[in-house]
Design an enzyme around this catalytic site. Structure first.
Site, PDB file in Angstrom:
ATOM      1  CD  GLU A 137      -2.768   1.453   0.360  1.00 39.08           C
ATOM      2  OE1 GLU A 137      -3.243   2.580   0.195  1.00 39.08           O
ATOM      3  OE2 GLU A 137      -3.079   0.476  -0.330  1.00 39.08           O
ATOM      4  CG  ASP A 138       3.193   3.388   3.291  1.00 40.74           C
ATOM      5  OD1 ASP A 138       2.192   4.074   3.058  1.00 40.74           O
ATOM      6  OD2 ASP A 138       3.952   3.575   4.248  1.00 40.74           O
TER       7      ASP A 138
END
Length: 776
Positions: A137-138
């Site tokens: 996600e990051d």
């Protein structure tokens, strides 16, 4: 101090809501953001800059995995540890330069999550997923890269966690329900997903103090509403209690501090009593030859708060703040210890529970008893074995669901597996996310009753569950074909609520089918979703035709041509999440959509987007009233005659659109209908009887007669002579001992036919009064 207000923290009263992001690396406006970051170097993800804060990393902030590897070395092999270190190095590289809002290196968060997972002794794949749970996600790391580096199982776990984190928070209930559905289904596929997510949430809650008060309250409320009940359902009692108290501290900080001070003061005042009880219990157990570990424990602050609030007590009135846990070496000694304690102190009547013989639905086992201790103080004791204690603290994490073959599953694992499977079953049968949420909500707050089959197999059901819930709990086919039940060998209706210890037998028939009325008295999500699924799939043509008629009626009332052009239908489908116009008609027919709202949406499309679409004017709008829906009484499940007033042809009638029940027809003067029209006026439409009705309709009459031989026979004969059928009779005492009231349910052609029957019966000898009866 007296806490009598605010029911908002009671789990059963909370509307389950899901949240924007489920880890602490969310954007500034995300509902669950608990660890804002900064990265001096260029981010790998194009979205990275949105998550940065202006905090400069502290010079001596260092994150180490030494403590984690020391803990893991207790149960993982050297090869496993090597994989964990490799996952750490990759995660550290991806998060290099990022810091939490507290100023710590961001990598400290994945390490902390992995340490919590290590306390549960999760396997190497789950530990690696905990370390890597933010990288997809990051940093926009692709699943294929994780598969190549760490293998498919780890990549699947991280992918599952990342999908949860992509959930966007919206206030609309449908969006909240969809978010919650996604989280539960991910958990159903692999329980490790939710275990890592719970560890993530626990660390976020422990470090929540750096956030603004507003965010603290929002995140704590979401934790109380979503994660606390899941932890409880999975039997993770340690994390369940800690999350409760941490949430309480941030939602009501003043109440928390006040209660905390009161507890500290009480410890000093009650230390003598606690020490005296502890010494007496240890000495008594030793004299009885029992080797036992005796621990004093204090109830959680949130538990004390709930007791004060729910029972409207002051703190000084809450006597059982302290309890004792006794851990023995085997099953038999649990009961031996119980008898020994009952000989030492007098037990309070009605305060004994045997959760060993009948475990809770989350696998918890213990003997609970409350005794009258010194100075008349009630004291609660919990007695269990070492194995029961391990399960009581760690729940499903104590046994490994995914390490065992199906045949070697423990009882706890089987129950958990069955519950997770039921989530998938409900999903298959459920029409939308809001409905799925409604079905699951009950299962997350279990206040169970325990019942038995005639062969002594035990089932746990939510409190308030009926015999019909029990039938569906056994198998959907059993529920669909249920016609009657015997509870403790006594025949009772399917709607009968079950009590602890009931022996329940379900009687089925291949000709039996669910009816919309069943939805009014089932309690469990599984039963409700199965009934709704059946009602949606059976007689769809009837519901579709009814919906088509209702929509056409609503369109005419807005001066629109009911024959919608294809271009307008396409726009409507794009904005209504339906695949076909027929699907919209069906939803209207079963009450899932409102015809008036769909028609208004179409009008907006006509006026705003498609001015060239045909527009029909039908006179002055205030005088333009749609034609009523015609009722023949033979439409099937899509149209029902309300049992409260049993309308018959000739009565003035109105129609109510009920969700998943279609159109329910009432008499216009029905008091129930008048009351519901005030609450939901938009759900009522005009209806009228059709011509040439070729069926009979149920109607109730009440006759008061003299107590004399042959009275019932004469009345029944007169009703038969009038060409009416009697479907039900019951009798009760009249206003005097010389009179009897007889209630008939008869089948008539209509109002004229009923009037003739009433007139003929009224003239019989011995009949004092006769009238049509309603159950309002």
């Amino acid at each position: 101090m007296n806490l009598q207000d605010d029911k908002s923290l009671t789990p059963a009263n909370t509307a389950l809501a899901t949240t924007s992001r489920m880890s602490d690396n969310a954007a500034e406006n995300a509902a669950e953001n608990t660890s804002e970051k900064t990265a001096p170097k260029a981010p790998r993800s194009k979205h990275k800059s949105e998550t940065h804060s202006n905090i400069v990393p502290t010079a001596n902030a260092v994150a180490s995995i030494t403590e984690l590897t020391n803990r893991l070395s207790e149960y993982l092999s050297a090869a496993d540890l090597k994989q964990v270190k490799e996952a750490y190095r990759f995660s550290d590289e991806m998060h290099l330069g990022q810091v939490r809002k507290s100023g710590e290196p961001y990598i400290s968060h994945p390490i902390a999550v992995a340490e919590i997972c290590a306390e549960w002794k999760l396997d190497v794949q789950a530990i690696m997923a905990a370390l890597l749970h933010d990288v997809m996600e990051d940093q926009d790391v692709k699943k294929e890269e994780l598969i190549e580096r760490f293998g498919a199982p780890v990549a699947a776990l991280v992918d599952g966690l990342s999908k949860l984190e992509k959930i966007e928070f919206q206030s609309h209930i449908e969006a909240q329900a969809e978010n919650f559905r996604k989280m539960l289904l991910a958990m159903a596929r692999d329980v490790r997903v939710i275990l890592v997510k719970l560890a993530d949430r626990l660390h976020n809650m422990r470090t929540l103090g750096v956030m603004s008060p507003e965010k603290q309250r929002r995140i704590a409320s979401e934790t109380m509403e979503v994660y606390v009940p899941i932890a409880h359902r999975l039997g993770l009692n340690n994390i369940y209690r800690e999350l409760q108290d941490l949430s309480f501290a941030h939602i009501y900080p003043l109440r928390y501090r006040t209660l905390s001070k009161a507890i500290k003061a009480a410890r000093g005042n009650r230390r003598e009593v606690v020490n005296k009880i502890m010494a007496s219990v240890k000495a008594t157990l030793a004299e009885a030859g029992l080797e036992a570990q005796v621990d004093g424990r204090e109830k959680t602050l949130y538990g004390i708060y709930c007791k004060m609030r729910d029972k409207q007590l002051s703190f000084s009135q809450v006597l059982d703040i302290y309890g004792f846990r006794i851990v023995v070496d085997n099953f038999q000694n649990s009961y031996y210890a119980l008898g020994t304690l009952h000989a030492l102190y007098k037990p309070m009547p009605g305060k004994f529970k045997d959760y060993i013989a009948i475990p809770k639905s989350n696998g918890y086992q213990s003997l609970h008893t409350t005794l009258i201790g010194p100075y008349g103080t009630p004291v609660e004791f919990q007695i269990r074995t070492q194995e029961m204690h391990r399960v009581a603290e760690s729940g499903v994490a104590a046994h490994w669901l995914y390490k065992n073959e199906e045949g070697s599953l423990t009882d706890l694992q089987q129950r958990t597996h069955a519950w997770l499977q039921s989530l998938l079953d409900i999903q298959k049968q459920t029409g939308d996310s809001a409905e799925f949420l409604e079905h699951v909500k009950v299962d997350l707050f279990p206040d169970s009753v325990y019942v038995f089959t005639p062969k002594s197999k035990i089932f746990a059901l939510p409190r308030g569950a009926t015999a019909l819930d029990f039938a569906y709990n056994i198998h959907t086919d059993i529920g669909d074909q249920a016609i009657a039940t015997r509870i403790n060998n006594e025949p009772v209706p399917l709607r009968t609520e079950l009590k602890n210890g009931d022996i329940v037998e379900i009687i089925t028939s291949p000709n039996s089918r669910p009816t919309p009325n069943w939805l009014t008295y089932v309690r469990t999500g599984k039963a409700r979703s199965a009934i709704r699924h059946y009602l949606r799939t059976i007689n769809l043509n009837e519901s579709t035709e009814l919906g088509k008629q209702l929509l056409a009626q609503a369109l005419v009332s807005l001066h629109l041509n009911p024959d919608l052009p294809e271009s307008l239908v396409d726009k409507l489908l794009n904005e209504s999440s339906a695949n076909t116009l027929e699907e919209i008609h069906t939803d209207i027919g079963i009450g899932k959509r409102m015809a008036a709202l769909v028609a208004r949406h179409i009008l907006d499309l006509v006026e705003n987007d498609s001015p060239s679409i045909p527009f029909q004017h039908i006179g002055d709008e205030k005088h333009n009233k749609p034609d009523p829906v015609i009722i023949y009484g033979s439409e099937g499940v899509s149209v029902q005659l309300s049992p409260c007033c049993l309308p018959i042809p000739g009565d003035s009638i109105v129609g109510q659109l009920k969700r998943d029940q279609g159109l329910v027809v009432h008499s216009s003067d029905c008091t129930n209908a008048k009351r519901m029209q005030v609450k939901e006026p938009d759900r009522w439409i005009d209806v009228t009887w059709g011509e040439d009705l070729n069926r009979r309709f149920d109607c109730r009459i009440s006759v008061i007669v003299n107590n004399e031989r042959g009275a019932l026979a004469r009345i029944a004969a007169e009703i038969g002579e009038a060409d009416a059928n009697i479907s039900h009779v019951n009798m009760e005492d009249g206003e005097s001992k010389d009179m009897t009231k007889i209630h008939f349910t008869i089948q008539v052609d209509g109002r004229v036919h009923l009037a003739r029957i009433i007139r003929n019966v009224k003239h019989l000898n011995g009949v004092s009064k006769i009238h049509r009866e309603y159950s309002n």
